[in-house]
Design an enzyme around this catalytic site. Structure first.
Site, mmCIF file in Angstrom:
data_model
loop_
_atom_site.group_PDB
_atom_site.id
_atom_site.type_symbol
_atom_site.label_atom_id
_atom_site.label_comp_id
_atom_site.label_asym_id
_atom_site.label_seq_id
_atom_site.Cartn_x
_atom_site.Cartn_y
_atom_site.Cartn_z
ATOM 1 N N HIS A 109 0.834 -1.211 0.000
ATOM 2 C CA HIS A 109 0.000 0.000 0.000
ATOM 3 C C HIS A 109 0.869 1.263 0.000
ATOM 4 O O HIS A 109 0.570 2.238 -0.693
ATOM 5 C CB HIS A 109 -0.896 0.021 1.245
ATOM 6 C CG HIS A 109 -1.914 -1.087 1.302
ATOM 7 N ND1 HIS A 109 -2.141 -1.849 2.425
ATOM 8 C CD2 HIS A 109 -2.772 -1.559 0.358
ATOM 9 C CE1 HIS A 109 -3.106 -2.721 2.181
ATOM 10 N NE2 HIS A 109 -3.501 -2.578 0.930
ATOM 11 N N LYS A 128 -18.145 -6.090 8.035
ATOM 12 C CA LYS A 128 -16.823 -6.733 8.040
ATOM 13 C C LYS A 128 -16.212 -6.686 9.428
ATOM 14 O O LYS A 128 -16.369 -5.690 10.144
ATOM 15 C CB LYS A 128 -15.889 -5.982 7.074
ATOM 16 C CG LYS A 128 -15.612 -6.719 5.784
ATOM 17 C CD LYS A 128 -14.555 -5.953 5.002
ATOM 18 C CE LYS A 128 -13.977 -6.739 3.858
ATOM 19 N NZ LYS A 128 -12.998 -5.968 3.106
ATOM 20 N N SER A 148 -2.932 -7.821 2.993
ATOM 21 C CA SER A 148 -3.285 -7.646 4.406
ATOM 22 C C SER A 148 -3.703 -8.977 5.029
ATOM 23 O O SER A 148 -3.351 -9.276 6.175
ATOM 24 C CB SER A 148 -4.427 -6.639 4.532
ATOM 25 O OG SER A 148 -4.030 -5.387 4.044
ATOM 26 N N ARG A 198 -1.676 -5.678 -8.170
ATOM 27 C CA ARG A 198 -0.539 -6.605 -8.051
ATOM 28 C C ARG A 198 -0.509 -7.569 -9.222
ATOM 29 O O ARG A 198 0.512 -8.177 -9.500
ATOM 30 C CB ARG A 198 -0.639 -7.389 -6.735
ATOM 31 C CG ARG A 198 -0.343 -6.560 -5.506
ATOM 32 C CD ARG A 198 -0.808 -7.249 -4.261
ATOM 33 N NE ARG A 198 -2.264 -7.411 -4.296
ATOM 34 C CZ ARG A 198 -3.013 -7.754 -3.248
ATOM 35 N NH1 ARG A 198 -2.440 -8.022 -2.084
ATOM 36 N NH2 ARG A 198 -4.319 -7.869 -3.363
HETATM 37 O O1 PNS Z 1 -8.965 -3.030 0.610
HETATM 38 P P1 PNS Z 1 -10.275 -3.518 0.063
HETATM 39 O O2 PNS Z 1 -11.087 -4.221 1.137
HETATM 40 O O3 PNS Z 1 -10.114 -4.340 -1.190
HETATM 41 O O4 PNS Z 1 -11.076 -2.193 -0.351
HETATM 42 C C1 PNS Z 1 -12.372 -2.279 -0.928
HETATM 43 C C2 PNS Z 1 -13.030 -0.905 -0.849
HETATM 44 C C3 PNS Z 1 -13.058 -0.421 0.572
HETATM 45 C C4 PNS Z 1 -12.256 0.074 -1.702
HETATM 46 C C5 PNS Z 1 -14.473 -1.048 -1.399
HETATM 47 O O5 PNS Z 1 -15.133 -2.062 -0.717
HETATM 48 C C6 PNS Z 1 -15.257 0.246 -1.270
HETATM 49 O O6 PNS Z 1 -15.096 1.131 -2.087
HETATM 50 N N1 PNS Z 1 -16.084 0.327 -0.193
HETATM 51 C C7 PNS Z 1 -16.853 1.506 0.147
HETATM 52 C C8 PNS Z 1 -18.356 1.265 -0.108
HETATM 53 C C9 PNS Z 1 -18.658 1.398 -1.605
HETATM 54 O O7 PNS Z 1 -18.443 2.438 -2.195
HETATM 55 N N2 PNS Z 1 -19.183 0.298 -2.184
HETATM 56 C C10 PNS Z 1 -19.517 0.233 -3.592
HETATM 57 C C11 PNS Z 1 -18.311 -0.146 -4.437
HETATM 58 S S1 PNS Z 1 -18.705 -0.153 -6.184
#
Ligand code: PNS
Length: 158
Positions: free
Chosen positions: A17, A41, A127, A90
């Site tokens: 990150h 989560k 992570s 990645r």
């Molecule tokens: O590190 P991650 O868990 O892969 O991140 C995923 C994240 C947090 C970027 C994604 O779940 C997100 O954007 N969540 C916020 C809620 C949202 O906007 N959901 C619709 C996504 S199209």
């Protein structure tokens, strides 16, 4: 002025990150690392703890700041006046996971997602793997920033 939102769970923030944050900071005038909050989560660290650990890790980057972002990412991005959402890749499986989100975010608001390919030497770091090996007591200091390693070793919740 260009502003990128770099979102994620960052549970915890890794050297992968950090690599993406450094690369994004070279391309955009400002970067906000957006720490996601998903009530469904179960996280290792509370959002504010993740934010504070990331802030220590990116202290070297003056144009990068860190904020907790609850709710839809696009709403946060619009509130901030973001130019784009930035995600690190990645490999191909990351693109497969990210592509529908990029399309949905653009469908909702028109905001573009820009992908940055990370350092290949860090491509094995995630992570979830960091949490897994840390739970067996293995040293993770070459996988995460120093503050994160210390917090991981400190106890189950922070
Ligand atoms: O590190 P991650 O868990 O892969 O991140 C995923 C994240 C947090 C970027 C994604 O779940 C997100 O954007 N969540 C916020 C809620 C949202 O906007 N959901 C619709 C996504 S199209």
């Amino acid at each position: 002025m260009s502003l990128a939102i770099l979102p994620g769970s960052f549970d915890p923030f890794t050297l992968g990150h950090l690599d993406i944050a450094r690369r994004a900071a070279k391309v955009f005038d400002e970067v906000i690392i957006a720490v996601a909050v998903n009530p469904a989560k179960k996280y290792r660290f509370m959002p504010e703890a993740r934010r504070d650990l990331i802030a220590q890790a990116v202290a070297e980057l003056p144009t990068v700041r860190v904020e907790v972002a609850s709710g839809l990412l696009v709403d946060f991005a619009q509130e901030q006046g973001a130019t784009a959402i930035v995600k690190g890749l990645r490999g191909g499986s990351d693109f497969d996971a990210e592509s529908p989100m990029a399309l949905m975010n653009r469908h909702m608001t028109g905001i573009e997602t820009m992908f940055i390919v990370g350092d290949q030497a860090l491509a094995h770091i995630s992570s979830s793997l960091v949490k897994d090996i840390a739970s067996y007591g293995r040293d993770i200091s070459d996988l995460v920033p120093a503050a994160v390693a210390a917090a991981m070793q400190a106890g189950p919740t922070s």
